[in-house]
Design an enzyme around this catalytic site. Structure first.
Site, PDB file in Angstrom:
ATOM      1  N   ARG A  98     -23.294  38.138  25.188  1.00  0.00           N
ATOM      2  CA  ARG A  98     -22.972  36.754  26.063  1.00  0.00           C
ATOM      3  C   ARG A  98     -22.640  35.787  25.107  1.00  0.00           C
ATOM      4  O   ARG A  98     -22.935  35.802  23.917  1.00  0.00           O
ATOM      5  CB  ARG A  98     -24.450  36.665  26.806  1.00  0.00           C
ATOM      6  CG  ARG A  98     -24.347  35.361  27.558  1.00  0.00           C
ATOM      7  CD  ARG A  98     -23.656  35.457  28.793  1.00  0.00           C
ATOM      8  NE  ARG A  98     -24.078  34.478  29.756  1.00  0.00           N
ATOM      9  CZ  ARG A  98     -23.399  34.232  30.696  1.00  0.00           C
ATOM     10  NH1 ARG A  98     -22.052  34.197  30.698  1.00  0.00           N
ATOM     11  NH2 ARG A  98     -23.837  33.356  31.657  1.00  0.00           N
ATOM     12  N   THR A 117     -15.398  36.914  37.798  1.00  0.00           N
ATOM     13  CA  THR A 117     -15.788  37.949  36.672  1.00  0.00           C
ATOM     14  C   THR A 117     -15.026  39.230  36.817  1.00  0.00           C
ATOM     15  O   THR A 117     -14.248  39.056  37.670  1.00  0.00           O
ATOM     16  CB  THR A 117     -17.344  37.947  36.985  1.00  0.00           C
ATOM     17  OG1 THR A 117     -18.101  36.658  36.904  1.00  0.00           O
ATOM     18  CG2 THR A 117     -18.004  38.797  35.455  1.00  0.00           C
ATOM     19  N   THR A 120     -16.829  37.759  31.495  1.00  0.00           N
ATOM     20  CA  THR A 120     -16.527  36.959  32.165  1.00  0.00           C
ATOM     21  C   THR A 120     -16.096  35.534  31.478  1.00  0.00           C
ATOM     22  O   THR A 120     -16.380  35.441  30.141  1.00  0.00           O
ATOM     23  CB  THR A 120     -17.676  36.334  33.391  1.00  0.00           C
ATOM     24  OG1 THR A 120     -17.298  35.042  34.298  1.00  0.00           O
ATOM     25  CG2 THR A 120     -18.831  35.961  32.300  1.00  0.00           C
ATOM     26  N   SER A 125     -26.021  36.338  35.775  1.00  0.00           N
ATOM     27  CA  SER A 125     -26.192  37.324  37.039  1.00  0.00           C
ATOM     28  C   SER A 125     -25.471  38.714  36.813  1.00  0.00           C
ATOM     29  O   SER A 125     -25.603  39.700  37.826  1.00  0.00           O
ATOM     30  CB  SER A 125     -25.692  36.889  38.428  1.00  0.00           C
ATOM     31  OG  SER A 125     -26.419  35.564  38.834  1.00  0.00           O
TER      32      SER A 125
END
Length: 579
Positions: free
Chosen positions: A114, A389, A407, A461
């Protein structure tokens, strides 16, 4: 001189050109074959391998890697690079994501790559002197960019589990970028839609912009991106985080007074994390833990649905949709209150997944009447904006499985194209809670748990998931869709395990979405029976229709070991490829 070296290696060789165009024709033939088969059949079955992604060329690249002796981890990295070329709205090297994997020996793990907040970021960076949110500052332009993690993530997966050389993994994407590829209708349309944003956020030449509109079949060549991929193929993540590409990113940031520095890139590392898991009956679910909310939320939904025996209400009946909505409101309220980066706060994961907590949390559900979201937890939000995404699922002939969601956040992320490098940067800073109680572009309200801090990872999410049945690999699933990811993934799994659907039927089936705030129940236009909609209104739900919800890429392992690939070709141009 790199451009000259690339042309020598990839373009000057006549034999190579002949080989590649033969390969390219094969890709198109296979793509058309897959589309034709999917349009005529409810199933795409293979004997040994399966790749399902958002773009037919990316799926074929993954299959080619598998057929050349690569495993699912090799194919995953190759698909990711291919998507960065052929699916630039979400495929990326300037973003980040999560991987959930299961090795053939049954070992399951996850990788967090991330994005992170830059060192110069602060909790109030998107607020004016009065404490009000500055419109679009966290969504558009260089100030919205988080430190990218995709390249580090792909290299970490490949280094630990891959079989074939790294440069061979990147090569197909270099080829696609330098020689060009035909645009699908969807990609032509989305490039036209964002032309103004590209021009507003960038100066100089831009391969994604032309005077006339793009149309399906137009060829697009991405030379600069190909050069960046060439460097990454030769030098690995070192090039992206410390080499020339890193310098180009920092130069772009400095030129626009952005946040990203060389220290941000130099210090970035992906993190191996323990999966969020739960056993419910004969099924074991493995998904992504924080800083993704997907795994915890998904398991909360699955446990809640089981406790109410949702299957007895019938698929997409008023009772079933009502129950899902009530569960979703509570799950998303928990998300806003408790979840964030586990390296910065203690997350009560064990409590949130405990039967005792969930039974108490869901005890207020009235099976005949909607609970207003304001009574679940206070707050207001009225708009959920568009989002993009991408997800892909892979199973190889040895039984290794990989589920990856990545994403840029919004379509084309920040819309900033790195000069001299040819790729878009993300706008992931908007996934933080830029001010407690204020929604992001997906309408998601956050609190202090997801407040901005330097080097913190923003809440997500994304829900890449792997399911076992009686200890054996059973399902590999995931989807794009911003805040809808969690609910779309949940409903697709539920469709198989509770309603006995095939994987393709589960993907095709109409989806609904609710997320606590706004106080609405979203459904796909013309996909839910009007009698059911009337019943939901009588229960107190505020309904709103959406064009489409989710875009699954899923694989089901059938009895006997065959693989059913299920691309969502109804809502996108997803494609499955296998042998």
């Amino acid at each position: 001189m790199v451009s000259f070296q690339i042309k020598l290696k990839y373009l000057k060789s006549i034999s190579y050109i002949i080989f590649f165009f033969g390969f390219f024709i094969l890709l198109n033939a296979c793509t058309n074959s897959n589309k034709e088969e999917n349009s005529q059949s409810e199933e795409l079955i293979s004997e040994h391998t399966m790749v399902v992604s958002a773009h037919p060329l990316a799926s074929q690249v993954g299959l080619e890697i598998l057929e050349k002796g690569g495993n699912a981890f090799d194919a995953a990295a190759a698909v990711q690079f291919a998507l960065s070329v052929v699916y630039p709205r979400a495929g990326n090297i300037g973003g980040g994501g999560f991987a959930v994997y299961r090795q053939s020996n049954g070992e399951v793990g996850t990788l967090d790559f991330r994005e992170k907040a830059p060192l110069l970021a602060s909790e109030t960076i998107y607020l004016d002197s009065l404490g009000n949110v500055i419109p679009d500052k966290s969504k558009l332009g260089i100030f919205s960019v988080g430190v990218p993690g995709t390249i580090a993530g792909m290299e970490a997966l490949h280094r630990k589990y891959g079989k074939i050389p790294w440069d061979k993994i990147v090569a197909p994407s270099i080829e696609l970028a330098l020689i060009g590829f035909p645009l699908t209708k969807g990609e032509a349309d989305v490039l036209n839609r964002y032309k103004t944003a590209f021009l507003e956020q960038n100066t100089g030449s831009n391969p994604y912009v032309k005077e006339t509109e793009w149309v399906e079949g137009d060829s697009i060549i991405l030379t600069t991106l190909g050069e960046s991929l060439f460097r990454i193929g030769e030098k690995g993540s070192q090039e992206f985080y410390r080499g020339l590409v890193a310098k180009q990113i920092v130069k772009e940031s400095n030129k626009r007074n952005g946040l990203i520095t060389s220290d941000d890139l130099y210090n970035y590392e992906p993190i191996w994390r323990i999966p969020v898991s739960a056993q419910i009956g004969e099924y074991t679910f493995y998904s992504m833990g924080p800083p993704s909310s997907g795994g915890i939320a998904l398991i909360q939904l699955l446990k809640g649905a089981q406790s109410f025996e949702i299957s007895k209400y019938g698929h997409n009946s008023a009772k079933a949709i009502h129950l899902m909505t009530e569960l979703q409101r509570r799950v998303f309220a928990d998300r806003a209150t408790h979840l964030g980066d586990p390296d910065f706060l203690k997350i009560p994961q064990e409590l949130l997944l405990s039967d005792l907590y969930l039974n108490d949390r869901n005890s207020s559900i009235n099976l005949s009447k909607a609970t207003p979201s304001e009574e679940v937890k206070s707050g207001t939000v009225e708009v959920i904006e568009s989002h993009e995404t991408t997800h892909f699922s892979i199973v190889d002939k040895w039984g290794n499985a990989v589920s990856i969601t990545t994403t840029l956040n919004g379509n084309f992320g920040s819309k900033v194209l790195v000069s001299g490098a040819g790729f878009f940067l993300n706008n992931e800073m908007d996934d933080f809670s830029i001010k407690p109680g204020v929604p992001n572009q997906f309408g998601l309200v956050g609190g202090k748990a997801n407040a901005i801090q330097p080097e913190k990872r923003m809440l997500s999410s994304m829900s890449p998931t792997i399911v076992e049945k009686n200890g054996q690999l059973f399902m590999v699933v995931g989807t794009p869709g911003g805040s809808t990811i969690i609910n779309t993934t949940y409903q697709t799994i539920q469709n198989v395990i509770s309603y006995d659907m095939t994987m393709q039927e589960a993907v095709n089936a109409s989806k609904t979405h609710s997320q606590w705030l706004p106080n609405r129940l979203f459904y796909e236009t013309n996909q839910i029976d009007s009698v059911v909609l009337d019943s939901l209104i009588l229960m107190g739900h505020q309904l709103e229709d959406w064009d489409k919800i989710g875009k699954m890429s899923a694989i089901l392992i059938l009895d006997g070991g065959k693989l059913e690939g299920a691309p969502d070709y109804l809502r996108g141009e997803n494609s499955a490829a296998g042998n």
